[in-house]
Design a protein around this motif. Structure first.
Motif, PDB file in Angstrom:
ATOM      1  N   SER A 159      78.875 -33.524 -46.874  1.00 54.48           N
ATOM      2  CA  SER A 159      79.237 -34.044 -48.583  1.00 54.48           C
ATOM      3  C   SER A 159      78.056 -33.392 -49.264  1.00 54.48           C
ATOM      4  CB  SER A 159      79.171 -35.390 -48.605  1.00 54.48           C
ATOM      5  OG  SER A 159      79.047 -35.877 -49.731  1.00 54.48           O
ATOM      6  N   GLU A 160      78.629 -32.334 -49.985  1.00 62.01           N
ATOM      7  CA  GLU A 160      77.431 -31.969 -50.968  1.00 62.01           C
ATOM      8  C   GLU A 160      77.239 -33.023 -51.969  1.00 62.01           C
ATOM      9  OE1 GLU A 160      78.263 -27.794 -52.037  1.00 62.01           O
ATOM     10  OE2 GLU A 160      79.589 -27.740 -50.214  1.00 62.01           O
ATOM     11  N   ARG A 161      77.787 -33.939 -52.283  1.00 65.11           N
ATOM     12  CA  ARG A 161      77.359 -34.859 -53.246  1.00 65.11           C
ATOM     13  C   ARG A 161      76.517 -35.682 -52.756  1.00 65.11           C
ATOM     14  NH1 ARG A 161      78.058 -37.664 -57.722  1.00 65.11           N
ATOM     15  NH2 ARG A 161      78.488 -39.715 -57.754  1.00 65.11           N
ATOM     16  N   ALA A 162      76.711 -36.195 -51.310  1.00 67.17           N
ATOM     17  CA  ALA A 162      75.688 -37.054 -50.828  1.00 67.17           C
ATOM     18  C   ALA A 162      74.181 -36.210 -50.653  1.00 67.17           C
ATOM     19  CB  ALA A 162      76.222 -37.284 -49.296  1.00 67.17           C
ATOM     20  N   LEU A 163      74.279 -34.927 -50.503  1.00 63.03           N
ATOM     21  CA  LEU A 163      73.008 -34.216 -50.126  1.00 63.03           C
ATOM     22  C   LEU A 163      72.203 -34.327 -51.781  1.00 63.03           C
ATOM     23  CD1 LEU A 163      74.059 -31.191 -47.934  1.00 63.03           C
ATOM     24  CD2 LEU A 163      72.164 -33.161 -47.380  1.00 63.03           C
ATOM     25  N   GLY A 164      73.016 -33.888 -52.796  1.00 61.71           N
ATOM     26  CA  GLY A 164      72.469 -34.029 -53.995  1.00 61.71           C
ATOM     27  C   GLY A 164      71.828 -35.473 -54.154  1.00 61.71           C
ATOM     28  N   VAL A 165      72.552 -36.595 -54.241  1.00 68.37           N
ATOM     29  CA  VAL A 165      72.081 -37.830 -54.395  1.00 68.37           C
ATOM     30  C   VAL A 165      70.833 -38.078 -53.478  1.00 68.37           C
ATOM     31  CG1 VAL A 165      72.553 -40.160 -54.088  1.00 68.37           C
ATOM     32  CG2 VAL A 165      74.290 -38.719 -55.104  1.00 68.37           C
ATOM     33  N   PHE A 166      70.917 -37.671 -51.977  1.00 67.55           N
ATOM     34  CA  PHE A 166      69.768 -37.893 -51.056  1.00 67.55           C
ATOM     35  C   PHE A 166      68.671 -37.030 -51.602  1.00 67.55           C
ATOM     36  CE2 PHE A 166      67.000 -37.067 -47.560  1.00 67.55           C
ATOM     37  CZ  PHE A 166      66.967 -38.266 -46.899  1.00 67.55           C
ATOM     38  N   LYS A 167      68.735 -35.881 -52.275  1.00 63.41           N
ATOM     39  CA  LYS A 167      67.618 -35.193 -52.559  1.00 63.41           C
ATOM     40  C   LYS A 167      67.085 -35.719 -53.804  1.00 63.41           C
ATOM     41  CE  LYS A 167      66.843 -30.827 -54.812  1.00 63.41           C
ATOM     42  NZ  LYS A 167      67.371 -29.600 -55.824  1.00 63.41           N
ATOM     43  N   ALA A 168      67.781 -36.625 -54.631  1.00 63.61           N
ATOM     44  CA  ALA A 168      67.201 -37.219 -55.824  1.00 63.61           C
ATOM     45  C   ALA A 168      66.340 -38.489 -55.269  1.00 63.61           C
ATOM     46  CB  ALA A 168      68.318 -37.770 -56.956  1.00 63.61           C
ATOM     47  N   HIS A 169      66.800 -39.063 -54.304  1.00 60.28           N
ATOM     48  CA  HIS A 169      65.990 -40.272 -53.914  1.00 60.28           C
ATOM     49  C   HIS A 169      64.932 -40.005 -52.856  1.00 60.28           C
ATOM     50  CE1 HIS A 169      68.624 -43.479 -55.821  1.00 60.28           C
ATOM     51  NE2 HIS A 169      69.615 -42.409 -55.773  1.00 60.28           N
ATOM     52  N   ALA A 170      65.047 -38.941 -52.301  1.00 59.37           N
ATOM     53  CA  ALA A 170      63.994 -38.936 -51.107  1.00 59.37           C
ATOM     54  C   ALA A 170      63.619 -37.192 -50.804  1.00 59.37           C
ATOM     55  CB  ALA A 170      64.393 -39.463 -49.808  1.00 59.37           C
ATOM     56  N   PRO A 171      63.245 -36.657 -51.791  1.00 53.92           N
ATOM     57  CA  PRO A 171      63.112 -35.283 -51.889  1.00 53.92           C
ATOM     58  C   PRO A 171      62.197 -34.777 -50.723  1.00 53.92           C
ATOM     59  CG  PRO A 171      61.913 -36.146 -53.806  1.00 53.92           C
ATOM     60  CD  PRO A 171      62.902 -37.283 -53.250  1.00 53.92           C
ATOM     61  N   GLN A 172      61.327 -35.755 -50.207  1.00 47.88           N
ATOM     62  CA  GLN A 172      60.383 -35.233 -49.230  1.00 47.88           C
ATOM     63  C   GLN A 172      60.976 -34.707 -47.844  1.00 47.88           C
ATOM     64  OE1 GLN A 172      60.986 -38.277 -50.264  1.00 47.88           O
ATOM     65  NE2 GLN A 172      60.224 -39.931 -48.803  1.00 47.88           N
ATOM     66  N   PHE A 173      62.402 -35.296 -47.749  1.00 48.99           N
ATOM     67  CA  PHE A 173      62.776 -34.824 -46.369  1.00 48.99           C
ATOM     68  C   PHE A 173      63.604 -33.460 -46.402  1.00 48.99           C
ATOM     69  CE2 PHE A 173      62.669 -39.774 -45.903  1.00 48.99           C
ATOM     70  CZ  PHE A 173      61.512 -39.576 -45.301  1.00 48.99           C
ATOM     71  N   PRO A 174      63.274 -32.384 -45.515  1.00 50.73           N
ATOM     72  CA  PRO A 174      64.357 -31.402 -45.541  1.00 50.73           C
ATOM     73  C   PRO A 174      65.795 -31.661 -45.690  1.00 50.73           C
ATOM     74  CG  PRO A 174      62.729 -31.173 -43.952  1.00 50.73           C
ATOM     75  CD  PRO A 174      62.482 -32.454 -44.599  1.00 50.73           C
ATOM     76  N   ARG A 175      66.412 -30.866 -46.278  1.00 49.74           N
ATOM     77  CA  ARG A 175      68.003 -31.102 -46.006  1.00 49.74           C
ATOM     78  C   ARG A 175      68.785 -29.785 -45.657  1.00 49.74           C
ATOM     79  NH1 ARG A 175      65.665 -32.447 -50.236  1.00 49.74           N
ATOM     80  NH2 ARG A 175      66.003 -30.365 -51.219  1.00 49.74           N
ATOM     81  N   GLY A 176      69.757 -29.936 -44.899  1.00 47.65           N
ATOM     82  CA  GLY A 176      70.691 -29.016 -44.146  1.00 47.65           C
ATOM     83  C   GLY A 176      72.260 -29.125 -44.616  1.00 47.65           C
ATOM     84  N   LEU A 177      72.674 -28.147 -44.781  1.00 51.05           N
ATOM     85  CA  LEU A 177      74.103 -28.097 -45.366  1.00 51.05           C
ATOM     86  C   LEU A 177      74.798 -27.697 -43.907  1.00 51.05           C
ATOM     87  CD1 LEU A 177      76.403 -28.156 -47.583  1.00 51.05           C
ATOM     88  CD2 LEU A 177      75.913 -25.805 -47.837  1.00 51.05           C
ATOM     89  N   ILE A 178      75.777 -28.828 -43.996  1.00 52.65           N
ATOM     90  CA  ILE A 178      77.207 -28.840 -42.716  1.00 52.65           C
ATOM     91  C   ILE A 178      78.265 -28.048 -43.245  1.00 52.65           C
ATOM     92  CG2 ILE A 178      78.078 -29.717 -40.754  1.00 52.65           C
ATOM     93  CD1 ILE A 178      76.167 -32.111 -40.927  1.00 52.65           C
ATOM     94  N   THR A 179      78.721 -26.951 -42.600  1.00 52.09           N
ATOM     95  CA  THR A 179      80.154 -26.518 -42.835  1.00 52.09           C
ATOM     96  C   THR A 179      80.833 -26.460 -41.656  1.00 52.09           C
ATOM     97  OG1 THR A 179      79.534 -24.164 -42.577  1.00 52.09           O
ATOM     98  CG2 THR A 179      79.149 -25.118 -44.820  1.00 52.09           C
ATOM     99  N   TYR A 180      82.252 -25.883 -41.739  1.00 56.86           N
ATOM    100  CA  TYR A 180      82.904 -25.400 -40.423  1.00 56.86           C
ATOM    101  C   TYR A 180      82.624 -24.001 -40.688  1.00 56.86           C
ATOM    102  CZ  TYR A 180      86.711 -24.863 -37.375  1.00 56.86           C
ATOM    103  OH  TYR A 180      87.586 -24.173 -36.154  1.00 56.86           O
ATOM    104  N   ALA A 181      83.550 -23.299 -41.023  1.00 55.51           N
ATOM    105  CA  ALA A 181      83.414 -22.004 -41.347  1.00 55.51           C
ATOM    106  C   ALA A 181      82.139 -21.898 -42.412  1.00 55.51           C
ATOM    107  CB  ALA A 181      84.644 -21.290 -42.026  1.00 55.51           C
ATOM    108  N   ILE A 182      81.707 -20.550 -42.612  1.00 55.58           N
ATOM    109  CA  ILE A 182      80.656 -20.240 -43.156  1.00 55.58           C
ATOM    110  C   ILE A 182      81.131 -19.845 -44.726  1.00 55.58           C
ATOM    111  CG2 ILE A 182      78.429 -18.889 -43.750  1.00 55.58           C
ATOM    112  CD1 ILE A 182      78.270 -18.926 -40.861  1.00 55.58           C
ATOM    113  N   PRO A 183      81.004 -20.520 -45.794  1.00 53.79           N
ATOM    114  CA  PRO A 183      81.601 -20.370 -47.061  1.00 53.79           C
ATOM    115  C   PRO A 183      81.247 -18.941 -47.448  1.00 53.79           C
ATOM    116  CG  PRO A 183      80.346 -22.076 -47.331  1.00 53.79           C
ATOM    117  CD  PRO A 183      80.401 -21.844 -46.029  1.00 53.79           C
ATOM    118  N   GLU A 184      81.726 -18.299 -48.298  1.00 48.38           N
ATOM    119  CA  GLU A 184      81.048 -16.704 -48.987  1.00 48.38           C
ATOM    120  C   GLU A 184      79.955 -17.171 -49.908  1.00 48.38           C
ATOM    121  OE1 GLU A 184      84.484 -14.689 -50.936  1.00 48.38           O
ATOM    122  OE2 GLU A 184      84.989 -13.893 -48.864  1.00 48.38           O
ATOM    123  N   ASN A 185      80.031 -18.352 -50.561  1.00 48.71           N
ATOM    124  CA  ASN A 185      78.965 -18.769 -51.608  1.00 48.71           C
ATOM    125  C   ASN A 185      77.901 -19.646 -50.868  1.00 48.71           C
ATOM    126  OD1 ASN A 185      80.571 -20.875 -51.493  1.00 48.71           O
ATOM    127  ND2 ASN A 185      80.447 -21.342 -53.617  1.00 48.71           N
TER     128      ASN A 185
END
Ligand code: G3P
Ligand code: MG
Length: 259
Positions: A159-185
């Protein structure tokens, strides 16, 4: 140049704990993973109806507990009464260890166990659909209380929305994006969310995609790899890490640091 935020990353990550040999996402599975030499745990977090962060993969309780229905319709008190081990005993009646009575862990309990056993954590935020914002916020608040900023962690989500909210509340922790296929963008999406790693299905971790992601300065991790020959192929191709249910079998082969 400063070190990569995931410079600590081992090659093997115990997916939902030692989930081939213990009920996934339980404290028993986390402990067993440590016993089997795991240096890092992946586990899934969501929230109860009354806003407590808990460790569970599915939107419903039926597969891995003796409860039924959506987890988001249950309070923390109701979740505490569930048995998360009996289903595993029933599925594997000949297994030497029994797990009936295993509780459904809170995120705080599981994180403390992982810290106590000196392992790294990949927390996957797994919101019930539509609950991205509160789930990410509660996970951020919980981690900020229990996980030291300098302890090894990456927080990921589909959930990219979840990652954005998490970043706003706890920016000190590194984040990773989960996909299935790798999107072009994928680059734009990683940049927007300030992610440091891409976690994709192993089907899409090819020599080309691995080097493309790494050349851009990111780590690339692949799920879920339970076949030792597939793990060898991925490591030979330069992949940074795999998620495996079979940490006990994989660790003697690939647990040592990469050459
Ligand atoms: O985080 C990697 C992997 O766990 C994502 O898929 O469904 O096993 O949570 P899933
Ligand atoms: Mg997961």
């Amino acid at each position: 140049m400063s070190p990569h935020p995931l410079a600590f990353l081992p090659r093997l990550i115990a997916h939902r704990g030692a989930s081939a040999d213990a009920p996934e996402n339980t404290l028993a599975a986390l402990s067993l993973a440590a016993d089997r030499g795991a240096r890092m745990i992946e586990m899934d977090a969501t929230v109860s109806a009354d806003g407590v962060a808990v460790v569970h993969h599915d939107f419903e309780l039926d597969r891995c507990t003796n409860g039924t229905g959506p987890i988001i319709q249950h309070t923390y008190e109701q979740l505490q009464a569930l048995d998360c081990g009996a289903w595993f005993d029933k599925k594997y009646p000949d297994a030497p260890v029994k797990f009936a009575g295993e509780p459904l862990p809170t995120l705080a309990q599981a994180a403390r166990l992982i810290l106590d056993r000196s392992m790294a954590l990949n927390l996957e935020i797994k919101p019930s659909l539509g609950w991205d914002e509160p789930t990410a916020r509660v996970c951020a608040e919980t981690l900020a209380q229990v996980w030291p900023a300098d302890a090894p962690i990456v927080v990921s989500s589909m959930s990219e929305r979840a990652l954005g909210v998490f970043k706003a509340h706890a920016p000190q922790f590194p984040r990773g994006l989960i996909t299935y296929a790798i999107p072009e963008n994928w680059r734009e999406r990683m940049t927007d969310l300030g992610c440091v790693s891409l976690h994709c299905s192993h089907f899409f971790a090819t020599p080309g995609t691995i080097s493309e992601v790494q050349d851009a300065g990111y780590k690339i991790l692949a799920y879920t790899v339970n076949d030792t020959a597939e793990a060898k192929r991925l490591f030979d191709d330069g992949l940074d890490a795999v998620f495996t249910d079979r940490i006990g079998e994989m660790n003697p082969l690939y647990g040592a640091a990469a050459p």
